[in-house]
Structures are given as C-alpha cells and as structure tokens.
Design a protein around this motif. Structure first.
Motif, PDB file in Angstrom:
ATOM      1  N   THR A 279       0.825  -1.204   0.000  1.00  0.00           N
ATOM      2  CA  THR A 279       0.000   0.000   0.000  1.00  0.00           C
ATOM      3  C   THR A 279       0.856   1.250   0.000  1.00  0.00           C
ATOM      4  O   THR A 279       0.542   2.244  -0.672  1.00  0.00           O
ATOM      5  CB  THR A 279      -0.941   0.000   1.215  1.00  0.00           C
ATOM      6  N   ILE A 283       0.716   4.168  -2.841  1.00  0.00           N
ATOM      7  CA  ILE A 283       0.477   5.578  -2.539  1.00  0.00           C
ATOM      8  C   ILE A 283       1.597   6.443  -3.104  1.00  0.00           C
ATOM      9  O   ILE A 283       1.358   7.534  -3.653  1.00  0.00           O
ATOM     10  CB  ILE A 283       0.328   5.786  -1.018  1.00  0.00           C
ATOM     11  N   SER A 287       1.064   9.284  -5.867  1.00  0.00           N
ATOM     12  CA  SER A 287       1.528  10.638  -5.558  1.00  0.00           C
ATOM     13  C   SER A 287       2.418  11.154  -6.681  1.00  0.00           C
ATOM     14  O   SER A 287       2.305  12.320  -7.084  1.00  0.00           O
ATOM     15  CB  SER A 287       2.289  10.639  -4.230  1.00  0.00           C
TER      16      SER A 287
END
Length: 623
Positions: A279, A283, A287
């Motif tokens: 995860t 992310i 981003s």
C-alpha cells in the motif's frame, strides 16, 4: 491439461511470497525475468516552477518500481501453475491442468475434487469433476489441425485458453492454498476485464471468493486455511497494484484494499506487513502521478501564451528560435527522447483498453465502441467522423496520460512548423528546415519514431509545404528517405519493418541507447483499436473471446517493454524547457505567418490572407 496462454514465455514467473520483511515482489509481466531497472537520478520534488526542468519526476520503474521488484529465478517458483522464463518468449510451455492441486468449490467445474495431480505437475489424473452434476465435463475434439478441449466453462485449443464464461474467468483468477494463476493470465485478464466489468467489481468478487472458499464452519480451521492462502492473495494484489496502479485512484478500490488489509491482519502477520508495504508503494506511485499531472498542467499554461500573430523584423529578432537554444541535431534528438520516454512512462496499460469501455458491457453482448478524441487520430491519418462516442462509466477517466502524450506529438508538429514559418529571411528558414531534417535523422537512428513522425508531420503541414522558394534552397535527399521510411501506404509497411528492426536491436542490446524503442504512438492506438473492432468480445455461446484478449495483451505488453527504458542521455534543462513551453502558432497563425514569409501566389491565397488578418486582429483586440 492445457496451459492458459499461447505465449507464456512472454511473461516471467512470479516470485513466491516469503515470510520475511525483505521478500521479493512479483515481477511485472512484461519484464521477461529481468532484474529491476536502475532508479532515475533526478526525482521530482513537487516544487515546480516554469523556470525549472519539468521532467525531473519519478518514473514507474524508479522510486516506485525499483523498491518493489526483484529479479527472480524461475526454478525457485514453487507454484505448479507457474512457468519459468523460456529462451524463446513465444515457445509453448508443456501442457498442465488449468487448476492444479486445487480443491472442489461450487461453480468451478474445472477443479480437482481430490486435489491430486501427476507427480511432475504436468496434468490431471482424471479427477476433473463437475460441481453441478458430479459428472466429468472434459471434452476434446479435432478442430482443423489442432485439438479443442472444454473443461467446464473453459475452452482450450492447442493447449491455449480461447474462451470461457466471465464467471469462470473470475474463478480462474482466484488463488487457493495450492494454486496460483499463470502470470500471463493474470496480466491479460486484469487488463481486458474492464471491457466487461468495472475493476472495483472485479476486485470485490475476487476478494470475496478468496475468503469464502476457505470457510468450513470451523473457526479455527478457517483461520488456518486463510493463513495458508493469504500470501498468494497478497501476491495477486501486489501484481494488480504494481501493474495497474491507476485503478486505485478509485476510492472504492482503496477502501476494498484497506478492508482486505484488516482481514489479512487477523490471519497472518507476515502477509499483513506485506500488504502495508504494498500500500505504501502504491500511494507513492499515485503521488508521483499527481505531481506529474500538475507539472504537465503548469507546462501547458506557460505554453498557452500567444506569440505575435503578425511577424515583423523587430518581433522576429526579439524571439528566440530553436537554433539559438540548440544547434546540434543529435543533442536536440536526445532531449526529444527524454520527453518521449518520460511521458510514455506514465501511461498505464489499462488506458489503452479503457478507451473501448462502454456503459453496460454485459447488455446485448455488443462490441464496445471507442471514444477516441480527434487529437488521438490526428497523426494516424484517421477521421474522427468514423467514430461514435457512447456514454460510458469511463467518461471521466481517472487518468489522461494517453491523451496528454498524443497532445505532445501535436505540439511538436506545430513547434516545427512555427520555427520554420517564423523567420523573416528565406536563408534562415532554409537553415531551420535542414536542421530539423538532421534532427529527424538522429531520431530515426536512436529509435525515436514518435518524434521522427511529429517532425515530418510538421514539415508537411500546408503552411510549410507552400514555401517553395525556401524549399528550393534545401537539399531534400535525406528528407525524402525519411518520408519513405514513414510512408503511410500499405499500412505503414516501411515503418513497421524499421520498428521490428529496432525491437530486435533492443532485445539484444548491450547499451542503454540500443534499448530505446519509441513507437509512432497514434498508429499503435489505431492498431489496438482495429484489433478490438475486428473481433467480437463474446462468442455465439456467450463466452468471452479470450483469443482476442491474448492479442490485446500481447500488443500492450510490447509497449510496456519499450516504456520502461531509462533514457541514457544527459538532460539539458534549457533545451527541455524551450521544447515544452515555447508558444507555438495555431493553424490560422501558421497560415498567416507563411503568407508573410512568401506572399500569396493567387487570388484564393490573397483572400485567405485578408480574412486571416481580420480574424486574428479581431481576436487580439477582444483578448
């Protein structure tokens, strides 16, 4: 029993999940067993300004991918359903059961009820059973020069999966304690399943099935069984998040991933840690995508500033041209290659398929109609009037990197035309034409076919082509050779031959520069479009046409190999900034600039110049 793919060697086997903090993660299915690519030196820090190089941004194979992908020896792969890396990427693997060592489960007519298999993992021992009626459903018949076999709701021909029901394909994706789907199948189905259902729906069903099939009614036994299957579930989700990270820009997908993390935490601590690491990488990747999109938006805003519509000697003298920024064709071709590879690296494989997604893909069994923007067709010589635009749940797609890349092609074409039409002196215009011919030649040598075609397109635009006095001062021998290489006749046969040569060079490359293959992107989109349109998604019996899905995956996987190359050339911030932010003329402004360079030759051109002057002057006064 047959394998699931006609080209299993194209995709490498996945590393088994191991219970340690430094466990190897599955390779991307298009990496051919290679180790991770080196991270790029320049990492975008989010503090973008127009004066900075906008391309110091993290790539999928750098800050994100290099932290999670490890080289894997295929011999260490302990799942019986996996394949090692073949020397010939298209050599067929030995036949095996589509679900080896699997246990009986309602709805899976192609699974073993006893869980037995041959000692070499090569096939079934006759225990394929139907969960519906308890009778064997395995059938085989001669079909042309091969054999067609059916296992429940899955049909094979010459050891390759050719069709199946949607439900069976979903079931086939779900791992069990002693089964993990072939990597090429995982990539192909995750890529193309969005033609039939939303990724969120697929993920929900896969996670639900993976949990429910471990339930026995005994809480302790259920916990033990889920602990055994959890590593493989994490492995599947890792493949999903690393290969199709943009699916998880959907908040529902992230919630589902969070729910599975909590569920795994109750059964297996090591798998829970792996989920957390996965995860975090996801992310970070999302981003980086957000930062990239912000940078591109900022670049576009700077580039929207309009140049003077009417040329004058004073205005021309004040404006920098490409030769004042870079007079070396090889260096400019290198910087164009940087831009191409940077923008390619952010295109998700699913973006090709989502172009064809429709609102309700399960209704009426219709072949989805693409929603191609006219800009996507600009450089491929296609007419936007040939396409319809149905309403779809991908109307507001989560990513637009594919469109942004085609927009870059169009910008480069207009930049070339602007640079040629801008100078007042004929000698200067001729020099710029010769310079861009040399740049195009260097792009061809590098393997950058997209920039090559953009330059040729710009030089063939009517405002440039009509400058006959200028062209008379140019030696066009090299340009004619390049035009021949990119000739659209016979479906771009010359270009396709050159592309195959560049691909073969890349596969045997000993240097980073030799690995570069940047395809003519709009033609790639066109090829995928016609492949999708040429075959129905469903057969007469309602099965999914999986042969078509294999071919879609094959084309997209080739693109992903090209996409991951790290550009070996040094960056020149000043040149990059000029290429992506310098304002370019619109089509009307180009025509007017062309008339100002070489006057109208007939009454039609004279009328056109008067009309353009009036229109542009009125537009400037309003602004």
């Amino acid at each position: 029993m047959p394998p699931t793919t006609p080209y299993a060697g194209k995709f490498s086997s996945c590393a088994p999940y191991s219970n340690n903090n430094n466990h190897p993660q599955p390779q991307s299915p298009y990496r051919n067993g290679s180790g991770p690519k080196p991270a790029r030196e320049n990492i975008y820090n989010g503090n973008y300004s127009a004066a900075e190089n906008p391309y110091d941004i993290p790539q999928p194979h750098s800050a994100y991918r290099s932290a999670s992908v490890s080289s894997v020896n295929a011999k260490e792969h302990h799942y019986s359903g996996g394949y090692g890396v073949s020397e010939n990427p298209y050599s067929p693997p030995p036949p095996h059961s589509p679900r080896q060592h699997s246990t009986s489960c309602p709805g899976r007519a192609y699974r073993h009820t006893s869980g037995s298999s041959s000692s070499n993992g090569g096939g079934s021992s006759g225990s394929e059973q139907s969960c519906r009626n308890g009778s064997a459903l395995t059938k085989a018949r001669l079909h042309g020069h091969g054999i067609t076999a059916s296992y429940g709701e899955m049909c094979y021909h010459d050891n390759s999966l050719v069709s199946a029901s949607l439900e069976a394909l979903i079931q086939h994706l779900v791992p069990t304690v002693d089964y993990y789907p072939d990597r090429s199948y995982v990539f192909t189905f995750l890529l193309s399943s969005r033609l039939f259902l939303h990724p969120y729906e697929l993920m929900t069903r896969v996670c639900h099935l993976c949990v429910e099939q471990q339930r026995s009614g005994d809480a302790l036994l259920d916990k033990i069984r889920f602990r055994e299957v959890a590593p493989k579930l994490v492995q599947l989700l890792t493949e999903w998040t690393e290969t199709f990270p943009y699916d998880f820009r959907d908040e529902r997908m992230m919630r589902c991933l969070k729910d599975m993390t909590h569920h795994v935490a109750r059964g297996d601590e090591y798998s829970w840690r792996a989920m957390q690491q996965m995860t975090q990488r996801l992310i970070k990747r999302l981003s980086a995508l957000g930062q990239y999109e912000e940078a591109v938006a900022a670049l576009n805003a700077v580039a929207m500033e309009r140049p003077a519509s009417l040329k004058s000697k004073q205005a021309s003298a004040q404006r920098s041209d490409v030769l004042s920024v870079c007079d070396d064709p090889f260096v400019l071709a290198q910087q164009l290659t940087h831009i191409e590879l940077d923008r390619l690296s952010f295109i998700g494989p699913e973006e090709f398929i989502q172009t064809f997604a429709m609102k309700d893909p399960l209704e009426n069994h219709k072949v989805p109609t693409p929603r191609l923007n006219s800009d996507l067709l600009f450089s491929a010589g296609l007419s936007s009037s040939s396409f319809q635009s149905p309403l779809g749940f991908f109307r507001k797609r989560k990513t637009s990197n594919l469109e942004a890349y085609v927009n870059w092609f169009n910008r480069l074409s207009y930049l070339v035309a602007t640079e040629i039409c801008m100078p007042v002196k004929k000698k200067h215009r001729a020099r710029i034409i010769e310079f861009f011919i040399d740049v195009a030649q260097e792009c061809f040598n590098i393997g950058n076919f997209n920039s090559l075609m953009a330059i040729i397109t710009g030089m063939n635009m009517s405002p440039v082509a009509r400058l006959k006095k200028t062209w008379n001062k140019v030696n066009t021998d090299k340009f004619e050779i390049l035009e021949h290489q990119m000739d659209p006749s016979s479906n771009f046969s010359n270009y396709r031959t050159a592309l195959r040569g560049a691909t073969q060079r890349s596969e045997t490359a000993h240097s980073s520069q030799e690995k570069i293959v940047i395809p003519f992107f709009s033609l790639l989109i066109k090829d995928i479009y016609f492949l999708n349109e040429g075959c129905a998604n469903r057969l007469a019996n309602g099965h999914i046409n999986f042969e078509k899905l294999w071919e879609l995956a094959k084309q997209v996987s080739e693109f992903l190999v090209w996409r991951q190359v790290v550009c070996p050339f040094d960056r020149d911030r000043r040149i990059l900034q000029y290429l992506v932010t310098t304002p370019v003329f619109t089509e009307d402004e180009l025509h007017l600039a062309s008339y100002e360079s070489e006057g109208p030759e007939n009454n039609m051109e004279k009328d056109s110049r008067r009309s353009l002057r009036s229109s542009l002057l009125h537009r400037e006064n309003r602004s």
